[in-house]
Design a protein around this motif. Structure first.
Motif: not given
Length: 402
Positions: A126-144
């Motif tokens: 969950n996020c509100t702005k782009d800076s909350d999301c780290v580019q290239g990060e892969v979460d173990f429970d995520g989808h991509g």
């Protein structure tokens, strides 16, 4: 006579070389005699019934047979407007000792490679702005892999991190289909071939030719007493014997073990070597993380020149076939060993009765004096060794009881 040896290391060492021999003493005591014969009867009965009859200790045995299993599922079901056959619901269509059937599907249609919003239940999605999301990060429970952008979650008002993946994601676009409850009447064919190489005997089912065998397999249905050789089982029968609710299995899936046990007494005709079947749920129902059974697979195709797929999450019943076997045949060697063991064990009767005689019965001191004699060189050198070694009524020491 010389005084006894003192309790010293040397005395213990010398006493180690003493010889002990049993002495027969007849005790005229009816109670003790009844106890002795009763214990003898119990010990002998135990060995005859348990060792020889129940455990068949007179036989040479083999417990690791050579075995092969071939499984197949048959049946046709109506699912909505579709007619499903074996290719649609059986995995694999022809298999070895494991086979599964699809009872319920969750389908995600028209997925293709691209970018879309991550599911909101994934950690830090969950996020509100782009800076909350780290580019290239892969979460173990995520989808991509995250692109570093914060985007609207499909047609909702909140936002999540954008990912590169097969889109749309399964949790958002999945379609849950109704259960295939007609599968309760599917037929599971389990062919088990077994061979005991030590005795050169395998399972047999008499048939004059292959045509008669094929007719038998096509029409028979397994019954514990009437048709023990028939390898055809209703899927509902298997679930019932495993004490499982078929409707609940359609919802969560499950793993059921099919245990085939061959108990063969080769002292009689080998045709009496029949299998017995047992069924048990293998996955832990109380452990929510490991209970149930499902798997995912996809059907790929090209749509408007773009590679696409339909993702299917299939819930079903998985059958694991496990084979055990035991064959036994008369042999003189185990018979002799078991007989000697039985005769030796009868000696416990004497130990029990001696303990009762020397502990609880009146005149136990007299019995002790008569039972244990100590003979030394001094007795042998006596001028009257016969009287000392074997006292008579005149020479034996008098006791208060006498």
């Amino acid at each position: 006579p010389p005084s006894p040896l003192p309790l010293s290391p040397a005395g213990y060492f010398l006493s180690f070389w003493d010889y002990e021999t049993p002495k027969v003493m007849v005790v005229k005591n009816r109670t003790l005699g009844v106890i002795y014969r009763s214990v003898q009867f119990l010990v002998i009965t135990y060995f005859i019934w348990y060792v020889f009859i129940s455990q068949k200790a007179y036989q040479e045995s083999e417990t690791r047979p050579e075995s092969s299993v071939y499984t197949l599922m048959k049946g046709t079901a109506v699912h909505g407007d579709d007619i499903l056959d074996t290719v649609e619901y059986a995995r694999p269509s022809e298999g070895g000792d494991v086979i599964s059937t699809i009872l319920r599907r969750e389908v995600t249609y028209d997925q293709s490679q691209g970018t879309c919003a991550e599911h909101f239940n994934v950690a830090n999605a969950n996020c509100t702005k782009d800076s909350d999301c780290v580019q290239g990060e892969v979460d173990f429970d995520g989808h991509g892999r995250r692109t570093g952008r914060c985007v609207q979650y499909y047609n909702h008002t909140f936002k999540t991190c954008e990912i590169q993946s097969w889109c749309p994601i399964e949790e958002y676009a999945v379609v849950r289909e109704p259960a295939l409850e007609e599968a309760i009447n599917f037929t599971v064919f389990i062919r088990n071939s077994i061979h005991f190489p030590k005795f050169k005997v395998g399972n047999i089912k008499d048939a004059s030719n292959k045509r008669d065998m094929q007719k038998y397999l096509n029409k028979c249905q397994y019954h514990e007493e009437k048709e023990p050789y028939c390898p055809n089982f209703r899927l509902g029968y298997i679930a019932h014997k495993a004490r499982e609710n078929f409707t609940e299995l359609c919802r969560t899936g499950g793993v059921i073990g099919v245990f085939i046990n061959w108990q063969c007494n080769l002292d009689i005709d080998p045709s009496n070597c029949k299998p017995t079947y047992a069924f048990r749920r293998l996955d832990l129902r109380k452990d929510q993380a490991n209970s149930g059974y499902y798997y995912r697979f996809a059907k790929y195709y090209r749509k408007d020149g773009v590679e696409s797929r339909t993702l299917i999450k299939a819930y079903g019943i998985r059958l694991d076939v496990i084979v055990h076997g035991h064959a036994g045949k008369f042999s003189p060697i185990p018979t002799i060993i078991s007989t000697v063991t039985a005769m030796t064990s009868v000696g416990i009767c004497t130990i029990i009765c001696d303990w009762i005689m020397l502990t609880f019965i009146d005149k136990n001191e007299v019995y002790s004096d008569r039972k244990f004699d100590e003979v030394s060189k001094w007795h042998l050198q006596s001028p009257h060794p016969q009287k000392l070694l074997f006292p008579t009524e005149d020479t034996a020491p008098k006791t208060p009881h006498q």
